[in-house]
Design a protein around this motif. Structure first.
Motif, PDB file in Angstrom:
ATOM      1  N   CYS A 157       0.837  -1.208   0.000  1.00  0.00           N
ATOM      2  CA  CYS A 157       0.000   0.000   0.000  1.00  0.00           C
ATOM      3  C   CYS A 157       0.871   1.256   0.000  1.00  0.00           C
ATOM      4  O   CYS A 157       1.822   1.357   0.770  1.00  0.00           O
TER       5      CYS A 157
ATOM      6  N   CYS B 102       0.035   3.060   3.761  1.00  0.00           N
ATOM      7  CA  CYS B 102       0.558   2.585   5.042  1.00  0.00           C
ATOM      8  C   CYS B 102       1.644   1.522   4.902  1.00  0.00           C
ATOM      9  O   CYS B 102       2.257   1.116   5.881  1.00  0.00           O
TER      10      CYS B 102
ATOM     11  N   SER C  75       1.284  -1.620   4.108  1.00  0.00           N
ATOM     12  CA  SER C  75       0.912  -3.022   4.358  1.00  0.00           C
ATOM     13  C   SER C  75       0.776  -3.825   3.081  1.00  0.00           C
ATOM     14  O   SER C  75       0.559  -3.272   2.019  1.00  0.00           O
TER      15      SER C  75
ATOM     16  N   CYS D  78      -6.204  -1.184  -0.239  1.00  0.00           N
ATOM     17  CA  CYS D  78      -5.491  -1.721   0.920  1.00  0.00           C
ATOM     18  C   CYS D  78      -6.522  -2.072   1.980  1.00  0.00           C
ATOM     19  O   CYS D  78      -7.391  -1.257   2.297  1.00  0.00           O
TER      20      CYS D  78
ATOM     21  N   CYS E 246      -5.874   0.138   5.561  1.00  0.00           N
ATOM     22  CA  CYS E 246      -6.213   1.567   5.692  1.00  0.00           C
ATOM     23  C   CYS E 246      -7.255   2.041   4.690  1.00  0.00           C
ATOM     24  O   CYS E 246      -7.703   3.181   4.776  1.00  0.00           O
TER      25      CYS E 246
ATOM     26  N   THR F 102      -6.908   2.749   1.537  1.00  0.00           N
ATOM     27  CA  THR F 102      -6.399   3.547   0.406  1.00  0.00           C
ATOM     28  C   THR F 102      -6.639   2.821  -0.914  1.00  0.00           C
ATOM     29  O   THR F 102      -6.382   1.617  -1.016  1.00  0.00           O
TER      30      THR F 102
END
Ligand SMILES: [Zn+2]
Length: 436
Positions: free
Chosen positions: A36, A39, A41, A75, A78, A80
């Protein structure tokens, strides 16, 4: 299918023609993001597709649009939404980057309307691309600061602008928004290599004096001869009007037509008719003939070979003015005497501002462009036209005048010295309508 598109990160899958536009259907082939962008991840999940249409460079004389289906990702931690970047696209203008380059290469030599028709973009988008490009050029292009600088004012797009000309190279050096002292001071404070300037040709506007002594104290001022001799023409005109108004009606009918123009013309540009008019005036109106001769003698001061004889001719001219003409010609004397040094500096460096046909042509074009373009665009078109800049630059042979510590540079090195846009080329371009 053969990839005629050759656009990195995009695979064409079909095409059709719609309203005289070549529409190419494509899909993105950039790889899935590993993590992502918000963040960091992993992993990210597919989140539907979206179609976007990007304008591209024209093909087969047709505007091209590329309809690209782009995979979106999301993601889970978060939320996004990620659309992987395709490096060949410009997301700000929703066009391909090569279309931006296409417009940049042409925007100062073609009309915006023509480019809009060619590319299918709106005229305003062409303008926005051109202005972005101007900003880039403003910081990246270096023009040699002139040794002989012409400072003139020209009405462009509703305002008087300071037009700066390299009088030695016959190139346009720069155009500044206005010629107010504070603003011009700022301009000169930032000007690189201003020590190069040895002579400045300008009119009698007082702030130039201040500017030169503050910013370029090594430079000397020459008052443009056109502005000087014009004063004598004005004085003669006042006398002509006064004398003509004193004539009786029947006398006035006898006075040849167009005497005004015949008398104002310099002796070199007079036609046979103009000479007849002058002869007629001499025989019938000796007083007007005297005013005419004073005007001509004043013009002739500039034809003397050196400063001393020029100054002597001026003194002789001053002494020849009859008392009855002093109201008109004293104005001339007063101004000449208050700018004496700067006016007679002409003999040490005979430079003048707009007496070339080409320069007049360019300034007329700038004026005309004011109807369709903003000042910023006109300035950019005049200064950054590639063709005009090429003919305004000079090839510098390696080592010719490089500082000694740089002399070990590659012997193959050859560089261009950019003096700004060639005025002759700009004039030709404006005649061909390429500036409009
Ligand atoms: Zn995230």
């Amino acid at each position: 299918m053969i990839d005629l598109l050759q656009l990195k990160g995009v695979n064409p899958i079909g095409q059709r023609i719609e309203d005289d536009i070549l529409l190419i259907l494509a899909e993105s082939n950039v790889s899935e993001p590993e993590s992502c962008s918000g963040c960091g991840s992993k992993p990210v999940y597919k989140h539907g597709k979206r179609t976007h249409v990007y304008a591209d460079t024209p093909m087969h004389g047709m505007p091209v649009k590329v309809e690209i289906e782009r995979q979106r990702y999301r993601c889970q931690s978060c939320g996004t939404v990620i659309v992987p970047n395709i490096p060949s696209l410009d997301e700000k203008r929703v066009v391909t980057k090569r279309l931006i380059e296409f417009v940049q290469a042409r925007c100062f030599n073609n009309t915006f309307t023509l480019l809009a028709n060619e590319t299918g973009l709106a005229v305003n988008t062409i303008k926005a691309i051109a202005l972005d490009y101007t900003e880039d050029l403003e910081t990246s292009v270096y023009r040699e600061t002139p040794r002989l600088l012409g400072l003139d004012e020209v009405m462009i797009s509703g305002g008087y602008r300071a037009v700066m000309v390299n009088l030695e190279m016959n190139t346009l050096f720069d155009i500044h928004d206005n010629r107010k002292l504070a603003s011009m001071r700022q301009y000169f404070e930032k000007l690189k290599d201003k020590d190069n300037i040895e002579w400045v040709c300008a009119d009698m506007w007082e702030p130039y004096k201040v500017l030169i002594s503050e910013q370029i104290p090594q430079a000397k001022l020459v008052i443009d001869r056109f502005h000087v001799v014009r004063m004598a023409s004005n004085a003669m005109e006042q006398i002509r009007k006064k004398l003509q108004s004193e004539l009786s009606h029947s006398e006035r009918l006898k006075v040849k037509k167009n005497i005004r123009w015949s008398l104002l013309k310099g002796s070199k540009s007079k036609s046979e008719y103009d000479h007849e008019v002058v002869e007629y005036i001499r025989e019938n109106y000796p007083e007007l003939a005297l005013a005419y001769d004073l005007k001509e003698t004043f013009f002739n001061i500039y034809e003397f070979p050196d400063r001393a004889s020029g100054e002597a001719a001026y003194k002789e001219w001053k002494d020849a003015i009859p008392l009855k003409f002093s109201p008109e010609f004293n104005t001339v004397i007063k101004i000449v005497d208050s700018h004496y040094e700067d006016i007679f500096n002409y003999f040490d460096c005979p430079i003048t501002n707009g007496y070339t046909e080409a320069m007049n042509g360019v300034m007329k074009a700038a004026n005309r462009m004011g109807r369709g373009y903003s000042y910023e665009v006109i300035r950019a078109k005049l200064l950054f036209s590639k063709i005009a800049r090429q003919s305004g630059s000079v090839i510098v042979q390696p080592y010719s005048d490089r500082p000694s510590h740089l002399k070990e540079a590659s012997p193959k090195e050859k560089s261009f010295r950019d003096y700004g846009a060639s005025i002759l080329t700009l004039d030709t371009m404006s005649e061909r309508g390429e500036l409009d």
